[in-house]
Design a protein around this motif. Structure first.
Motif, PDB file in Angstrom:
ATOM      1  N   ILE A  65     -41.131  -8.751  -5.667  1.00  0.00           N
ATOM      2  CA  ILE A  65     -40.392  -7.483  -5.663  1.00  0.00           C
ATOM      3  C   ILE A  65     -39.876  -7.179  -7.058  1.00  0.00           C
ATOM      4  CG2 ILE A  65     -38.279  -6.353  -4.830  1.00  0.00           C
ATOM      5  CD1 ILE A  65     -38.814  -7.786  -2.124  1.00  0.00           C
ATOM      6  N   ASP A  66     -39.293  -8.181  -7.712  1.00  0.00           N
ATOM      7  CA  ASP A  66     -38.747  -7.960  -9.052  1.00  0.00           C
ATOM      8  C   ASP A  66     -39.813  -7.499 -10.041  1.00  0.00           C
ATOM      9  OD1 ASP A  66     -36.228  -8.648  -8.160  1.00  0.00           O
ATOM     10  OD2 ASP A  66     -36.308 -10.698  -8.956  1.00  0.00           O
ATOM     11  N   SER A  67     -40.992  -8.073  -9.972  1.00  0.00           N
ATOM     12  CA  SER A  67     -42.021  -7.737 -10.956  1.00  0.00           C
ATOM     13  C   SER A  67     -42.852  -6.518 -10.583  1.00  0.00           C
ATOM     14  CB  SER A  67     -42.933  -8.935 -11.213  1.00  0.00           C
ATOM     15  OG  SER A  67     -43.603  -9.295 -10.034  1.00  0.00           O
ATOM     16  N   ASN A  68     -42.883  -6.132  -9.317  1.00  0.00           N
ATOM     17  CA  ASN A  68     -43.741  -5.025  -8.905  1.00  0.00           C
ATOM     18  C   ASN A  68     -43.017  -3.792  -8.370  1.00  0.00           C
ATOM     19  OD1 ASN A  68     -46.654  -6.137  -9.008  1.00  0.00           O
ATOM     20  ND2 ASN A  68     -45.485  -7.773  -8.048  1.00  0.00           N
ATOM     21  N   CYS A  69     -41.791  -3.942  -7.909  1.00  0.00           N
ATOM     22  CA  CYS A  69     -41.119  -2.848  -7.209  1.00  0.00           C
ATOM     23  C   CYS A  69     -39.905  -2.273  -7.942  1.00  0.00           C
ATOM     24  CB  CYS A  69     -40.681  -3.317  -5.828  1.00  0.00           C
ATOM     25  SG  CYS A  69     -41.982  -4.086  -4.862  1.00  0.00           S
ATOM     26  N   MET A  70     -39.316  -3.048  -8.818  1.00  0.00           N
ATOM     27  CA  MET A  70     -38.053  -2.648  -9.434  1.00  0.00           C
ATOM     28  C   MET A  70     -38.105  -1.396 -10.308  1.00  0.00           C
ATOM     29  SD  MET A  70     -35.430  -4.176  -8.346  1.00  0.00           S
ATOM     30  CE  MET A  70     -36.181  -4.065  -6.746  1.00  0.00           C
ATOM     31  N   PRO A  71     -39.236  -1.039 -10.904  1.00  0.00           N
ATOM     32  CA  PRO A  71     -39.205   0.209 -11.667  1.00  0.00           C
ATOM     33  C   PRO A  71     -38.758   1.407 -10.824  1.00  0.00           C
ATOM     34  CG  PRO A  71     -41.180  -1.007 -12.232  1.00  0.00           C
ATOM     35  CD  PRO A  71     -40.517  -1.730 -11.072  1.00  0.00           C
ATOM     36  N   CYS A  72     -39.114   1.437  -9.560  1.00  0.00           N
ATOM     37  CA  CYS A  72     -38.750   2.575  -8.704  1.00  0.00           C
ATOM     38  C   CYS A  72     -37.680   2.239  -7.669  1.00  0.00           C
ATOM     39  CB  CYS A  72     -39.989   3.089  -7.965  1.00  0.00           C
ATOM     40  SG  CYS A  72     -41.288   3.679  -9.055  1.00  0.00           S
ATOM     41  N   HIS A  73     -37.622   0.999  -7.222  1.00  0.00           N
ATOM     42  CA  HIS A  73     -36.745   0.618  -6.110  1.00  0.00           C
ATOM     43  C   HIS A  73     -35.537  -0.191  -6.593  1.00  0.00           C
ATOM     44  CE1 HIS A  73     -39.564   2.004  -3.009  1.00  0.00           C
ATOM     45  NE2 HIS A  73     -40.514   1.607  -3.852  1.00  0.00           N
ATOM     46  N   THR A 106     -35.334   7.759  -8.474  1.00  0.00           N
ATOM     47  CA  THR A 106     -36.624   7.988  -7.828  1.00  0.00           C
ATOM     48  C   THR A 106     -36.363   8.413  -6.389  1.00  0.00           C
ATOM     49  OG1 THR A 106     -37.595   6.239  -9.192  1.00  0.00           O
ATOM     50  CG2 THR A 106     -38.864   6.971  -7.289  1.00  0.00           C
ATOM     51  N   PRO A 107     -36.690   9.672  -6.074  1.00  0.00           N
ATOM     52  CA  PRO A 107     -36.440  10.159  -4.710  1.00  0.00           C
ATOM     53  C   PRO A 107     -37.232   9.360  -3.665  1.00  0.00           C
ATOM     54  CG  PRO A 107     -37.092  11.957  -6.169  1.00  0.00           C
ATOM     55  CD  PRO A 107     -37.281  10.678  -6.921  1.00  0.00           C
ATOM     56  N   PHE A 108     -36.639   9.145  -2.532  1.00  0.00           N
ATOM     57  CA  PHE A 108     -37.261   8.481  -1.390  1.00  0.00           C
ATOM     58  C   PHE A 108     -37.686   7.036  -1.678  1.00  0.00           C
ATOM     59  CE2 PHE A 108     -38.362  13.048  -1.262  1.00  0.00           C
ATOM     60  CZ  PHE A 108     -37.529  13.413  -0.214  1.00  0.00           C
ATOM     61  N   ALA A 109     -37.078   6.418  -2.673  1.00  0.00           N
ATOM     62  CA  ALA A 109     -37.394   5.026  -2.999  1.00  0.00           C
ATOM     63  C   ALA A 109     -36.270   4.138  -2.476  1.00  0.00           C
ATOM     64  CB  ALA A 109     -37.560   4.846  -4.501  1.00  0.00           C
ATOM     65  N   PRO A 110     -36.499   3.437  -1.389  1.00  0.00           N
ATOM     66  CA  PRO A 110     -35.455   2.560  -0.856  1.00  0.00           C
ATOM     67  C   PRO A 110     -35.033   1.508  -1.885  1.00  0.00           C
ATOM     68  CG  PRO A 110     -37.320   2.698   0.655  1.00  0.00           C
ATOM     69  CD  PRO A 110     -37.726   3.373  -0.599  1.00  0.00           C
ATOM     70  N   ASP A 111     -33.766   1.189  -1.878  1.00  0.00           N
ATOM     71  CA  ASP A 111     -33.205   0.172  -2.763  1.00  0.00           C
ATOM     72  C   ASP A 111     -33.680  -1.206  -2.294  1.00  0.00           C
ATOM     73  OD1 ASP A 111     -31.624  -1.572  -4.213  1.00  0.00           O
ATOM     74  OD2 ASP A 111     -29.715  -0.767  -3.503  1.00  0.00           O
ATOM     75  N   LEU A 112     -34.358  -1.941  -3.184  1.00  0.00           N
ATOM     76  CA  LEU A 112     -34.839  -3.274  -2.843  1.00  0.00           C
ATOM     77  C   LEU A 112     -34.185  -4.342  -3.710  1.00  0.00           C
ATOM     78  CD1 LEU A 112     -38.660  -2.538  -2.403  1.00  0.00           C
ATOM     79  CD2 LEU A 112     -36.867  -2.541  -0.664  1.00  0.00           C
ATOM     80  N   THR A 113     -32.941  -4.097  -4.104  1.00  0.00           N
ATOM     81  CA  THR A 113     -32.274  -5.021  -5.025  1.00  0.00           C
ATOM     82  C   THR A 113     -31.664  -6.236  -4.357  1.00  0.00           C
ATOM     83  OG1 THR A 113     -30.258  -3.697  -4.909  1.00  0.00           O
ATOM     84  CG2 THR A 113     -31.775  -3.226  -6.730  1.00  0.00           C
ATOM     85  N   ASN A 114     -31.550  -6.234  -3.021  1.00  0.00           N
ATOM     86  CA  ASN A 114     -30.957  -7.397  -2.367  1.00  0.00           C
ATOM     87  C   ASN A 114     -31.677  -7.709  -1.063  1.00  0.00           C
ATOM     88  OD1 ASN A 114     -29.537  -6.053  -0.044  1.00  0.00           O
ATOM     89  ND2 ASN A 114     -28.569  -4.971  -1.751  1.00  0.00           N
ATOM     90  N   TYR A 115     -31.472  -8.904  -0.580  1.00  0.00           N
ATOM     91  CA  TYR A 115     -32.165  -9.364   0.626  1.00  0.00           C
ATOM     92  C   TYR A 115     -31.930  -8.446   1.816  1.00  0.00           C
ATOM     93  CZ  TYR A 115     -33.177 -11.777   4.920  1.00  0.00           C
ATOM     94  OH  TYR A 115     -33.642 -12.070   6.176  1.00  0.00           O
ATOM     95  N   ASN A 116     -30.695  -8.039   2.061  1.00  0.00           N
ATOM     96  CA  ASN A 116     -30.399  -7.233   3.249  1.00  0.00           C
ATOM     97  C   ASN A 116     -31.195  -5.936   3.272  1.00  0.00           C
ATOM     98  OD1 ASN A 116     -28.657  -9.080   4.410  1.00  0.00           O
ATOM     99  ND2 ASN A 116     -26.870  -8.257   3.355  1.00  0.00           N
ATOM    100  N   SER A 117     -31.317  -5.276   2.112  1.00  0.00           N
ATOM    101  CA  SER A 117     -32.076  -4.026   2.082  1.00  0.00           C
ATOM    102  C   SER A 117     -33.571  -4.286   2.260  1.00  0.00           C
ATOM    103  CB  SER A 117     -31.785  -3.244   0.797  1.00  0.00           C
ATOM    104  OG  SER A 117     -32.116  -3.999  -0.338  1.00  0.00           O
ATOM    105  N   VAL A 118     -34.062  -5.379   1.711  1.00  0.00           N
ATOM    106  CA  VAL A 118     -35.478  -5.737   1.859  1.00  0.00           C
ATOM    107  C   VAL A 118     -35.763  -6.117   3.309  1.00  0.00           C
ATOM    108  CG1 VAL A 118     -37.256  -7.408   1.199  1.00  0.00           C
ATOM    109  CG2 VAL A 118     -35.755  -6.439  -0.547  1.00  0.00           C
ATOM    110  N   GLN A 119     -34.923  -6.936   3.884  1.00  0.00           N
ATOM    111  CA  GLN A 119     -35.132  -7.400   5.255  1.00  0.00           C
ATOM    112  C   GLN A 119     -35.095  -6.230   6.229  1.00  0.00           C
ATOM    113  OE1 GLN A 119     -32.948  -7.712   8.107  1.00  0.00           O
ATOM    114  NE2 GLN A 119     -34.504  -8.824   9.248  1.00  0.00           N
ATOM    115  N   GLY A 120     -34.255  -5.255   5.960  1.00  0.00           N
ATOM    116  CA  GLY A 120     -34.128  -4.094   6.844  1.00  0.00           C
ATOM    117  C   GLY A 120     -35.392  -3.256   6.954  1.00  0.00           C
TER     118      GLY A 120
END
Length: 115
Positions: A48-56, A62-76
């Protein structure tokens, strides 16, 4: 004499044919990529850190880009992450290898644990 030659020929042919065996070792073996538990901390988080963080990254730029900075948001949204990575829709600015896609799929299928 011809009967003996015919007998020897048939016996030799039978021996040759019976010595051929189906060799399983040469067959492609399908290995289940989900055989071992996939770690969120060691495998998924770095992906996630290397592939998703530019937008998430949660900055809202970035519109409509869910926050993936922590486990809870990723797990959800783990199932959604699995779907968009398996289909190749994500990441937009890069690509995942089949091994990386398998890791995400396995992690989600294993319950998307914080391990």
């Amino acid at each position: 004499m011809k009967k003996i030659q015919l007998f020897i020929t048939i016996t030799a042919l039978a021996f040759v044919l019976s010595s051929c065996e189906y060799n399983v070792e040469n067959e492609d073996v399908v290995i289940d990529p989900c055989e071992t538990e996939v770690s969120y901390g060691n495998v998924i988080r770095p992906l996630i850190d290397s592939n998703c963080m530019p937008c998430h990254n949660g900055d809202g730029n970035t519109p409509f880009a869910p926050d993936l900075t922590n486990y809870n948001s990723v797990q959800g949204i783990a199932s959604l992450i699995k779907d968009v990575t398996q289909s190749g829709r994500m990441p937009k600015n890069g690509s995942l290898t089949e091994v990386e896609k398998d890791a995400i799929k396995c992690w989600v299928d294993q319950g998307a644990l914080n391990n």
